[in-house]
Design an enzyme around this catalytic site. Structure first.
Site, mmCIF file in Angstrom:
data_model
loop_
_atom_site.group_PDB
_atom_site.id
_atom_site.type_symbol
_atom_site.label_atom_id
_atom_site.label_comp_id
_atom_site.label_asym_id
_atom_site.label_seq_id
_atom_site.Cartn_x
_atom_site.Cartn_y
_atom_site.Cartn_z
ATOM 1 N N THR A 134 21.307 74.213 31.942
ATOM 2 C CA THR A 134 20.816 72.333 31.398
ATOM 3 C C THR A 134 19.676 72.525 30.855
ATOM 4 O O THR A 134 18.613 72.876 31.349
ATOM 5 C CB THR A 134 21.704 72.259 31.835
ATOM 6 O OG1 THR A 134 23.051 72.818 31.798
ATOM 7 C CG2 THR A 134 21.737 70.831 30.989
ATOM 8 N N TRP A 174 18.304 69.612 36.609
ATOM 9 C CA TRP A 174 19.709 68.907 36.829
ATOM 10 C C TRP A 174 20.184 71.345 37.502
ATOM 11 O O TRP A 174 21.147 70.754 36.991
ATOM 12 C CB TRP A 174 20.554 69.354 36.106
ATOM 13 C CG TRP A 174 20.623 67.318 35.188
ATOM 14 C CD1 TRP A 174 20.829 67.430 34.222
ATOM 15 C CD2 TRP A 174 21.070 66.730 35.990
ATOM 16 N NE1 TRP A 174 20.439 65.644 33.882
ATOM 17 C CE2 TRP A 174 20.715 65.294 35.003
ATOM 18 C CE3 TRP A 174 20.312 65.940 37.666
ATOM 19 C CZ2 TRP A 174 20.345 64.249 35.222
ATOM 20 C CZ3 TRP A 174 20.674 64.814 37.977
ATOM 21 C CH2 TRP A 174 20.102 63.803 36.670
ATOM 22 N N GLN A 223 55.365 52.429 53.263
ATOM 23 C CA GLN A 223 55.546 52.814 52.064
ATOM 24 C C GLN A 223 54.798 53.561 50.967
ATOM 25 O O GLN A 223 54.907 54.543 50.785
ATOM 26 C CB GLN A 223 57.238 52.485 51.285
ATOM 27 C CG GLN A 223 58.615 52.553 51.391
ATOM 28 C CD GLN A 223 59.963 51.985 51.210
ATOM 29 O OE1 GLN A 223 59.133 50.934 49.865
ATOM 30 N NE2 GLN A 223 60.864 51.973 51.554
ATOM 31 N N GLY A 234 40.852 52.312 55.176
ATOM 32 C CA GLY A 234 40.331 50.597 55.339
ATOM 33 C C GLY A 234 38.784 50.730 55.095
ATOM 34 O O GLY A 234 38.172 51.889 55.018
ATOM 35 N N GLU A 261 29.049 72.387 34.997
ATOM 36 C CA GLU A 261 29.808 73.960 34.789
ATOM 37 C C GLU A 261 30.777 73.142 33.329
ATOM 38 O O GLU A 261 32.383 73.468 33.868
ATOM 39 C CB GLU A 261 30.600 73.921 35.961
ATOM 40 C CG GLU A 261 29.808 74.097 37.236
ATOM 41 C CD GLU A 261 29.357 75.823 37.243
ATOM 42 O OE1 GLU A 261 30.331 76.628 36.617
ATOM 43 O OE2 GLU A 261 29.000 76.237 37.577
ATOM 44 N N HIS A 276 34.577 66.909 32.649
ATOM 45 C CA HIS A 276 36.099 66.535 32.585
ATOM 46 C C HIS A 276 36.636 66.754 31.184
ATOM 47 O O HIS A 276 37.114 67.754 30.812
ATOM 48 C CB HIS A 276 36.239 65.665 33.493
ATOM 49 C CG HIS A 276 37.825 65.056 33.574
ATOM 50 N ND1 HIS A 276 38.447 65.593 34.573
ATOM 51 C CD2 HIS A 276 38.494 64.322 33.243
ATOM 52 C CE1 HIS A 276 40.036 65.719 34.214
ATOM 53 N NE2 HIS A 276 40.007 64.261 33.865
HETATM 54 C C1 LIG Z 1 23.946 68.041 40.858
HETATM 55 C C2 LIG Z 1 24.268 69.040 39.151
HETATM 56 C C3 LIG Z 1 23.625 70.395 39.524
HETATM 57 C C4 LIG Z 1 24.040 70.599 38.175
HETATM 58 N N1 LIG Z 1 23.369 72.471 38.253
HETATM 59 C C5 LIG Z 1 23.681 72.894 37.313
HETATM 60 C C6 LIG Z 1 22.883 74.530 37.435
HETATM 61 O O1 LIG Z 1 22.831 75.133 38.243
HETATM 62 N N2 LIG Z 1 22.346 74.746 36.597
HETATM 63 C C7 LIG Z 1 22.793 74.632 34.463
HETATM 64 O O2 LIG Z 1 22.099 74.769 34.268
HETATM 65 N N3 LIG Z 1 23.385 72.971 34.621
HETATM 66 C C8 LIG Z 1 23.378 72.323 35.930
HETATM 67 N N4 LIG Z 1 23.974 71.335 35.814
HETATM 68 C C9 LIG Z 1 24.332 70.452 34.564
HETATM 69 C C10 LIG Z 1 25.521 70.464 34.138
HETATM 70 O O3 LIG Z 1 26.178 71.169 33.515
HETATM 71 C C11 LIG Z 1 25.735 69.707 32.923
HETATM 72 O O4 LIG Z 1 25.134 68.480 33.065
HETATM 73 C C12 LIG Z 1 26.467 69.233 32.324
HETATM 74 O O5 LIG Z 1 26.990 70.755 31.512
HETATM 75 C C13 LIG Z 1 26.836 68.255 31.426
HETATM 76 O O6 LIG Z 1 25.593 68.121 30.945
HETATM 77 P P1 LIG Z 1 24.950 66.738 30.048
HETATM 78 O O7 LIG Z 1 24.591 65.841 32.028
HETATM 79 O O8 LIG Z 1 23.367 66.816 29.430
HETATM 80 O O9 LIG Z 1 26.021 65.296 30.143
HETATM 81 P P2 LIG Z 1 26.058 65.151 27.954
HETATM 82 O O10 LIG Z 1 26.319 67.060 27.310
HETATM 83 O O11 LIG Z 1 25.083 64.403 27.301
HETATM 84 O O12 LIG Z 1 27.586 64.599 27.565
HETATM 85 C C14 LIG Z 1 27.791 62.532 28.062
HETATM 86 C C15 LIG Z 1 28.751 62.981 28.571
HETATM 87 O O13 LIG Z 1 29.412 62.372 26.455
HETATM 88 C C16 LIG Z 1 30.377 63.921 26.743
HETATM 89 N N5 LIG Z 1 30.115 64.831 25.471
HETATM 90 C C17 LIG Z 1 29.912 65.652 24.692
HETATM 91 N N6 LIG Z 1 30.030 66.615 23.691
HETATM 92 C C18 LIG Z 1 30.744 65.919 23.340
HETATM 93 C C19 LIG Z 1 32.253 65.654 23.042
HETATM 94 N N7 LIG Z 1 31.816 66.997 21.946
HETATM 95 N N8 LIG Z 1 33.474 65.111 22.883
HETATM 96 C C20 LIG Z 1 33.725 64.294 23.743
HETATM 97 N N9 LIG Z 1 32.729 63.894 24.484
HETATM 98 C C21 LIG Z 1 31.721 64.928 24.895
HETATM 99 C C22 LIG Z 1 30.473 64.439 27.629
HETATM 100 O O14 LIG Z 1 31.806 65.110 28.264
HETATM 101 C C23 LIG Z 1 30.162 63.597 29.472
HETATM 102 O O15 LIG Z 1 30.773 62.657 28.875
HETATM 103 C C24 LIG Z 1 23.538 69.999 37.047
HETATM 104 C C25 LIG Z 1 24.617 68.725 37.063
HETATM 105 C C26 LIG Z 1 24.879 67.961 37.822
HETATM 106 C C27 LIG Z 1 25.118 66.830 38.145
#
Ligand SMILES: Cc1cc2nc3c(=O)[nH]c(=O)nc-3n(C[C@H](O)[C@H](O)[C@H](O)COP(=O)(O)OP(=O)(O)OC[C@H]3O[C@@H](n4cnc5c(N)ncnc54)[C@H](O)[C@@H]3O)c2cc1C
Length: 394
Positions: free
Chosen positions: A140, A170, A288, A348, A372, A375
C-alpha cells in the site's frame, strides 16, 4: 476480572470431528498460550498503544510463524487447517497479535519461500520462523490502496545494484522489521518484490500514531530515498501483481479463520454474562431480545466455521480460488464485527469497559474489515467472478 479466562469454544455443529489429532493439539497449545501470555496483558497494551514485543519469541516457540512452511526452512510443515486454527486462537487474544503473525507468515515467509532464491530462503526463513527476525510487507502507498497496480514506488537497474525510491504506508510491523518485502516497479513498469533490510542507507520506517484500532500492533511507513538494494535481494520467482496478490490470498485465508476467534470470544463472554446478570427478577438471557442476539451470533459463527473449514480443505488440495478466499474474508470479518457490536450491547454499560473484550475486538475489526482488501472491494471480486465483469475497474 477477565471472564474470558473461562473461555468455552463454541462448536455447535461438532466441527471438531473434522479435525485431526494434530490440529487439536496445535489449537490447544496456542489456546493455552493466549490465555497465559496474551489475555492478562492485552488490555493494558491496547490502552497504551504498545505492541507486546516480548511475545515475539514465544510466538516463534509455539509455531505461529510459518506453520505451513516445510521443516527444512524452519517451519512446521503443517497444513492450512492448522494455520487457520492458529490464527483463530491468536485473534481470540487480539487482532494485533494475529496480524503480526499473519504478516510474518503469509506476507513475508510465504513470498520468500514461494518466490525466493535458495540463498534467500536459507538466510531469512529459519530466523523468521523463530522470531529472531521480524518481517513486514510493503504494498500500500499513500495514494494507492485498493488499486496497488498504480503504485509509483520504482527501482532502477544501476548495473551492480538497484536504486529504490518511493514510499509505502499503513505497514504492519514496519518500525520493528528487520526485512521488508517491498513491491515496486522496474523501469518497464513491471512489479517485482525486493527484500529491503533494516539499516540500508536511505531506508526509514516512521511509526503511524493516533490509531483507535489495532492499537496493540505496530503500523508505520516505509520510505525509500535512493536506497541501494543488492541485486541478490530481488525475489527471482515472480513478476507482476500475481506476486503480492498470492501473498494476500494466503493472509486473507488466515483472516477468515482469525476473526472467528474474535467472534467466539465476544459470544462466549456475552453468553456467560447474560446467564449471570439479573434484571426484572430473572437473568437477561431469559429475555427473547437477548436470546435473539445470542442465537444469531452462534448461527453466524457456525456458518463462518464451515466456510473457513471447507476453504482450508480446498487450500490443502490446491483448489481454492482467490475469489473463494475473498468471499470467506468478507463474510467472516463482517460476521465478527457485527457480533462484537451485538455482544457488547448484551453487556449494557459493562460492555464498554476493558473488563470485557468486546470494544477492543470491535475497534480492531474496523481495521480488519479494511485491510487486505476492503469489504466493498471483496464484494466486487465476487461480482467479477460470477459475472465476468470487473466493476471495480474504470
Ligand atoms: C492497521 C492497518 C494495517 C495495514 N497493514 C498493511 C500492511 O502490512 N501492508 C500493506 O501493504 N498494507 C497494509 N494496510 C493497508 C490496507 O491494505 C489498505 O488500507 C486497504 O487496501 C485499503 O486501501 P486504502 O486505505 O488506501 O483505501 P482506498 O483504496 O482509498 O479506499 C477507500 C474506500 O473506497 C472504496 N473503494 C476503492 N476502490 C473502489 C472501487 N473500485 N469500487 C468501489 N469502492 C472502492 C474502498 O472500499 C474504501 O471504502 C493496512 C491498513 C491498516 C488500517
Amino acid at each position: 476480572m477477565h471472564m474470558t479466562s473461562q473461555f468455552n469454544a463454541p462448536d455447535y455443529y461438532l466441527l471438531d470431528d473434522l479435525l485431526t489429532e494434530e490440529h487439536k493439539i496445535v489449537r490447544a497449545a496456542v489456546r493455552d498460550w493466549v490465555n497465559r501470555s496474551v489475555k492478562p496483558i492485552i488490555e493494558e497494551n491496547y490502552e497504551k498503544a504498545v505492541f507486546p514485543r516480548h511475545l515475539i519469541n514465544e510466538l516463534g516457540e509455539i509455531g505461529a510463524f510459518g506453520p505451513f512452511i516445510p521443516e527444512n526452512y524452519g517451519g512446521a510443515g503443517m497444513d492450512y487447517i492448522a494455520y487457520g486454527l492458529i490464527m483463530q486462537e491468536l485473534e481470540r487474544g487480539d487482532s494485533g497479535v494475529r496480524s503480526m503473525a499473519s504478516v510474518q507468515t503469509s506476507l513475508v515467509m510465504y513470498p520468500i519461500y514461494s518466490f525466493g532464491s535458495e540463498e534467500q530462503k536459507r538466510k531469512f526463513l529459519p530466523k523468521l520462523a523463530t522470531g529472531e527476525m521480524i518481517g513486514c510487507f510493503g504494498l500500500t502507498e499513500p495514494n494507492h490502496g485498493s488499486d496497488p497496480g498504480s503504485m509509483i514506488t520504482r527501482f532502477k537497474d544501476m548495473g551492480d545494484h538497484y536504486l529504490l525510491n518511493g514510499a509505502k504506508m499503513w505497514i504492519t510491523n514496519s518500525t520493528i522489521a528487520d526485512v521488508a518485502v517491498v513491491w515496486a516497479k522496474d523501469e518497464q513498469g513491471v512489479v517485482y518484490g525486493l527484500l529491503v533490510e533494516k539499516g540500508m542507507p536511505g531506508f526509514t520506517a516512521p511509526e503511524t500514531h493516533g490509531k483507535w484500532s489495532l492499537r496493540a500492533s505496530v503500523t508505520g511507513e516505509l520510505v525509500f530515498d535512493n536506497v541501494k538494494v543488492p541485486k541478490e535481494n530481488l525475489l527471482p520467482g515472480v513478476k507482476g501483481l500475481r506476486g503480492p496478490l498470492s501473498c494476500l490470498s494466503s493472509a486473507r485465508y488466515g483472516i477468515a479463520w482469525g476473526v472467528i476467534g474474535a467472534a467466539m470470544d465476544c459470544y462466549d463472554s456475552a453468553l456467560r454474562y447474560a446467564m449471570e446478570r439479573q434484571q426484572f427478577g430473572k437473568p437477561i438471557a431469559a429475555f427473547q431480545l437477548q436470546q435473539k442476539k445470542l442465537a444469531e451470533a452462534i448461527t453466524e459463527i457456525t456458518k463462518a466455521q464451515l466456510l473457513a473449514w471447507r476453504l482450508g480443505v480446498l487450500r490443502n488440495e490446491g483448489k481454492s480460488t482467490p475469489a473463494q478466499v475473498s468471499m470467506a474474508k468478507r463474510n467472516n470479518v463482517a460476521m465478527a464485527l457485527n457480533i462484537a457490536r451485538e455482544m457488547r450491547q448484551v453487556l449494557g454499560a459493562m460492555g464498554i469497559t476493558n473488563d470485557f473484550p468486546m470494544m477492543r475486538h470491535m475497534m480492531n475489526l474496523e481495521s480488519v474489515i479494511t485491510y487486505e482488501g476492503t469489504h466493498d472491494v471483496h464484494l466486487l471480486i465476487t461480482g467479477h467472478d460470477v459475472t465476468g465483469l470487473p466493476a471495480y475497474k474504470g
